[in-house]
Design an enzyme around this catalytic site. Sequence first.
Site, short mmCIF file in Angstrom:
data_model
loop_
_atom_site.label_atom_id
_atom_site.label_comp_id
_atom_site.label_asym_id
_atom_site.label_seq_id
_atom_site.Cartn_x
_atom_site.Cartn_y
_atom_site.Cartn_z
N GLU A 150 0.83 -1.20 0.00
CA GLU A 150 0.00 0.00 0.00
C GLU A 150 0.87 1.26 0.00
OE1 GLU A 150 -3.38 0.19 0.13
OE2 GLU A 150 -4.06 -1.75 0.93
ZN LIG Z 1 -6.95 -1.24 -2.78
#
Ligand SMILES: [Zn+2]
Length: 412
Positions: free
Chosen positions: A373
């Site tokens: 992320e």
């Molecule tokens: Zn995502």
Amino acid sequence: MRMPAMIIGLFLSLGVMPSSALANNSERASTDAPSGCQTETARIDQNFPTGAYQSCEVNGNKSFKLTIAPEDEGDINCSAWYAFRVNAARKARITVDLDYTKCGHRYWPKTSTDGVNWEFMKPKYVKVEGERGERSARLTLKVDETPLFVAAQEIFPPSIYDAWLDKLEQMSSATVSLLGRSAQGRKIELLRIADPETTPRETVVLVGRQHPPEVTGALAMLPFVETIMGESDLAKAYRSRFETLAVPLLNPDGVVHGHWRHNTGGVDLNRDWGPFTQPETRLLGNMLKWIEDDPVRDMRVLIDFHSTNRDVFYTIPDELPTDPELFTKKWLELYQERMPDYEVNRDARHTEGRPISKAHAFDVYGAPGITFEIGDDTDRKLIKRIGRESAIAMMETLLQTPEPANSVPTEK
Ligand SMILES: [Zn+2]
């Protein structure tokens, strides 16, 4: 005058100039796109790939209101995407209100006239009001005869991936093939990276863009891939032992339509790993099965690129044995060593059977699954460094792992 805000040059390392990135999207214009708004001063429209707002209202000659809404009525993640274009008849200052039906304003607006160089809007031109889910934004835009694109993140449509893959394909270690097609028939391409002189038996799987607005994840995935395709001794050693199968754009329909989360089937693709009800995820499910069923191939790791409010790796906890053993721990420790002025965040947890890529890779194949992320607002230069350094650390870590038993070459 235009403020010299942060200028972002995408893909300069490869010299990709996606001239068609912002071409009109006639398919969209002729089907579901509401008509634009026009005054004597300016016209606003969304008829280009990723263009998205629900409706546009004229409040005055130089004042517009855009209603921003998710793609469907289902459960939605609050990644409130918007993208629109302003064509002005003359030099003017206009205001555009972003009014959200759900979730409220999230992404800091960026502008571009060419789709390659983006500027973050200056804070004095962005007024955000209201609390959390009720937030709206008023943008003050200086416009002229040059069309101005305004978007939640840099516009990153399929044409940019096409140009990038075309460039990569010229390198001997790359092969690009059609993995399959999306629900609306768009290409989902597979990039295979391996030394053409050897037959690597260990496979690394990379996935990108399940979630359309998660552009910063893509901004990390590209340098990550370019690093493992590089000319360093490390990259060469890696490619002679490992093949990399990368699917950089799994949800092209969602991207083109400017969705917040889903594909055109109204499904969050990263909640469909296991059921595989959607054509896009089914392609990946079949690919993993094919790797597993091949007696000489072995999946070593799966990395899935996303974006959220900060840089963080969602991983399988170290207590759960993966093959290769403790890969994630070793990788992220080495990556942290390479990034001394930066804090590597790891959030390790696992729910068995959760239909996300990370859990599926582990539950079914015993491989370390990782959700990579990147923060929405992470500095774009830093993102390139993150992509590069994490790839170097991954290659070093993988080269230190013992080869799996089934990958011993058969004697002639
Ligand atoms: Zn995502």
